[in-house]
Design an enzyme around this catalytic site. Sequence first.
Site, PDB file in Angstrom:
ATOM      1  N   ASP A  21       1.511 144.200  -6.347  1.00  0.00           N
ATOM      2  CA  ASP A  21       1.474 143.859  -8.312  1.00  0.00           C
ATOM      3  C   ASP A  21       2.964 143.765  -8.307  1.00  0.00           C
ATOM      4  OD1 ASP A  21       1.726 144.717 -10.592  1.00  0.00           O
ATOM      5  OD2 ASP A  21       2.171 147.182 -10.386  1.00  0.00           O
ATOM      6  N   HIS A  38       1.675 134.386  -9.884  1.00  0.00           N
ATOM      7  CA  HIS A  38       0.175 134.237  -9.374  1.00  0.00           C
ATOM      8  C   HIS A  38       0.393 133.104  -8.545  1.00  0.00           C
ATOM      9  CE1 HIS A  38      -0.785 137.799 -11.611  1.00  0.00           C
ATOM     10  NE2 HIS A  38      -0.938 136.984 -12.437  1.00  0.00           N
ATOM     11  N   LEU A 132      -9.052 139.404  12.662  1.00  0.00           N
ATOM     12  CA  LEU A 132      -9.236 139.877  11.984  1.00  0.00           C
ATOM     13  C   LEU A 132     -10.059 139.764  10.716  1.00  0.00           C
ATOM     14  CD1 LEU A 132      -6.749 141.589   9.809  1.00  0.00           C
ATOM     15  CD2 LEU A 132      -5.975 139.048   9.528  1.00  0.00           C
TER      16      LEU A 132
HETATM   17  C1  FPP Z   1      -0.796 141.842  -9.943  1.00  0.00           C
HETATM   18  O1  FPP Z   1       0.636 141.764 -10.439  1.00  0.00           O
HETATM   19  C2  FPP Z   1      -1.630 140.642  -9.433  1.00  0.00           C
HETATM   20  C3  FPP Z   1      -3.031 140.200  -9.816  1.00  0.00           C
HETATM   21  C4  FPP Z   1      -3.731 141.040 -10.374  1.00  0.00           C
HETATM   22  C5  FPP Z   1      -3.218 139.236  -9.104  1.00  0.00           C
HETATM   23  C6  FPP Z   1      -3.529 138.879  -6.996  1.00  0.00           C
HETATM   24  C7  FPP Z   1      -3.549 137.488  -7.313  1.00  0.00           C
HETATM   25  C8  FPP Z   1      -2.876 136.972  -6.434  1.00  0.00           C
HETATM   26  C9  FPP Z   1      -1.722 137.429  -5.279  1.00  0.00           C
HETATM   27  C10 FPP Z   1      -3.568 134.991  -6.086  1.00  0.00           C
HETATM   28  C11 FPP Z   1      -3.931 135.329  -4.630  1.00  0.00           C
HETATM   29  C12 FPP Z   1      -5.314 135.681  -3.908  1.00  0.00           C
HETATM   30  C13 FPP Z   1      -5.636 135.785  -2.752  1.00  0.00           C
HETATM   31  C14 FPP Z   1      -6.194 136.878  -2.205  1.00  0.00           C
HETATM   32  C15 FPP Z   1      -5.464 134.051  -2.271  1.00  0.00           C
HETATM   33  P1  FPP Z   1       0.686 141.980 -12.223  1.00  0.00           P
HETATM   34  O2  FPP Z   1       0.049 140.634 -12.855  1.00  0.00           O
HETATM   35  O3  FPP Z   1      -0.099 143.217 -12.883  1.00  0.00           O
HETATM   36  O4  FPP Z   1       2.319 142.472 -12.362  1.00  0.00           O
HETATM   37  P2  FPP Z   1       2.679 143.210 -13.159  1.00  0.00           P
HETATM   38  O5  FPP Z   1       2.328 144.283 -12.945  1.00  0.00           O
HETATM   39  O6  FPP Z   1       4.371 142.703 -12.856  1.00  0.00           O
HETATM   40  O7  FPP Z   1       2.451 142.028 -14.914  1.00  0.00           O
END
Ligand code: FPP
Length: 241
Positions: A21, A38, A132
């Site tokens: 997050d 992201h 893993l």
């Molecule tokens: C949450 O942050 C994050 C996500 C919804 C996306 C996570 C995805 C990645 C890190 C991409 C790569 C993943 C893999 C497995 C290769 P948020 O957008 O909710 O953050 P905020 O709470 O600050 O708005």
Amino acid sequence: MNLLDQIDPSRIPQHVAIIMDGNGRWAEQRGNKRLFGHQNGVNAVRQAVEAAGKSGVKYLTLYAFSTENWSRPQDEVDGLMELLASSIGAEIDTLIQNGIQLRLIGRMQDLPEEVQRKLHLAVERTSQCQALTLVVALNYGARQEIADAARQMVLDCQRGAIGPADISPDTMRRYLYTAQIPDPELMIRTSGERRLSNFLLWQLAYTELHFCPVLWPDFCAADFYRALIDYQHRSRRFGGV
Ligand code: FPP
């Protein structure tokens, strides 16, 4: 003392799950679009996977896209889908070289076809890897998972494969997306938020929770090791004394 030296190798959790997050806030703090967060989150994924492998964790589950994330702006959803497919696609050889098996949990059938194709190829090509297991939760929601399990159990009851008397926590477990995966002993959530957000609600019943203040793109191997050390200081009683 080195962080790795503070970890007891005989008490490593078999399965660690992470709610990644804070990508959006990380990007906004830099005056950038959320997608930039992201994109930088992918580096943190590498750090977490490497740290899990090095410390002897056998399963690492990452919450990459929830069933609720579809309500985000279209360009963010499209960008995330593209990023997930391309980053996993680009890492297939590295996954194989490091013995990392990829598994997916969630309603894959609702993802764009091209994304499904790329992801399934990575699952297939890594299926023999043993060091893993990297479980990526994609279009995942725990309530949807439990509803899907209940639907399948009813269908199996109707065709006589099981009866109402067979329905127990053990039977239920076999119908979840995580049927062959042990429950996580440790769940990490970054960015200082302290909730489960519809993640592995059944599987986390007795899991130790570790909340880490860093935003996901800043998460590094040291943060992972600190979570393991925190876990090893907990006393796990599972309702006993
Ligand atoms: C949450 O942050 C994050 C996500 C919804 C996306 C996570 C995805 C990645 C890190 C991409 C790569 C993943 C893999 C497995 C290769 P948020 O957008 O909710 O953050 P905020 O709470 O600050 O708005």
